[in-house]
Design a protein around this motif. Structure first.
Motif, short mmCIF file in Angstrom:
data_model
loop_
_atom_site.label_atom_id
_atom_site.label_comp_id
_atom_site.label_asym_id
_atom_site.label_seq_id
_atom_site.Cartn_x
_atom_site.Cartn_y
_atom_site.Cartn_z
N ASN A 34 0.80 -1.22 -0.07
CA ASN A 34 -0.02 0.04 0.19
C ASN A 34 0.75 1.12 0.01
O ASN A 34 2.04 1.25 -0.33
CB ASN A 34 -1.19 -0.03 1.23
N ARG A 35 0.38 2.53 0.39
CA ARG A 35 1.20 3.76 0.23
C ARG A 35 2.04 3.67 1.14
O ARG A 35 3.17 4.31 0.73
CB ARG A 35 0.09 4.60 0.61
N SER A 67 1.08 2.31 -8.47
CA SER A 67 0.10 1.29 -7.75
C SER A 67 -0.12 0.19 -8.66
O SER A 67 -0.12 -1.06 -8.23
CB SER A 67 -0.97 1.98 -7.37
N ARG A 89 3.07 -2.01 -8.43
CA ARG A 89 3.26 -2.53 -7.24
C ARG A 89 2.45 -3.86 -7.12
O ARG A 89 2.75 -4.85 -6.22
CB ARG A 89 2.86 -1.62 -6.07
#
Length: 94
Positions: free
Chosen positions: A19-20, A48, A51
């Motif tokens: 996540n972030r 994202s 990722r």
């Protein structure tokens, strides 16, 4: 000086979340190993979509993001420590 010995049977990755702020490996035995995303600058700088394009590597004990040339082992997360060039957010803000 103590030496950390880890049985490779305990290093099998079954899932990944990015996540972030955090990278999380879910292990085959149900444990979750978490690290701050800033430890891995290439992964942190990726999109994202990039990722989410992870792949568990053949021995099952590491994960790779081929497009961004990032490979992280479960042992690295357990032992801890940032990748070369990683800068803590507080230092990066200075």
């Amino acid at each position: 000086m103590a030496i950390l010995e880890i049985d490779d049977r305990h290093l099998q990755v079954s899932g990944v979340e990015v996540n972030r702020d955090t990278l999380v490996f879910t292990m085959a035995d149900g444990r979750r190993i978490e690290a701050p995303l800033w430890w891995y600058p290439r992964l942190e700088a990726s999109s994202s979509t990039q990722r989410q394009q992870w792949k568990i590597l053949p021995f099952g004990d590491a994960v790779g993001w081929e497009e961004i040339d990032e490979y992280i082992s479960a042992k690295a997360l357990i032992i801890g420590g940032a990748a070369p060039g990683a800068v803590p957010p507080a230092e990066a803000a200075e």
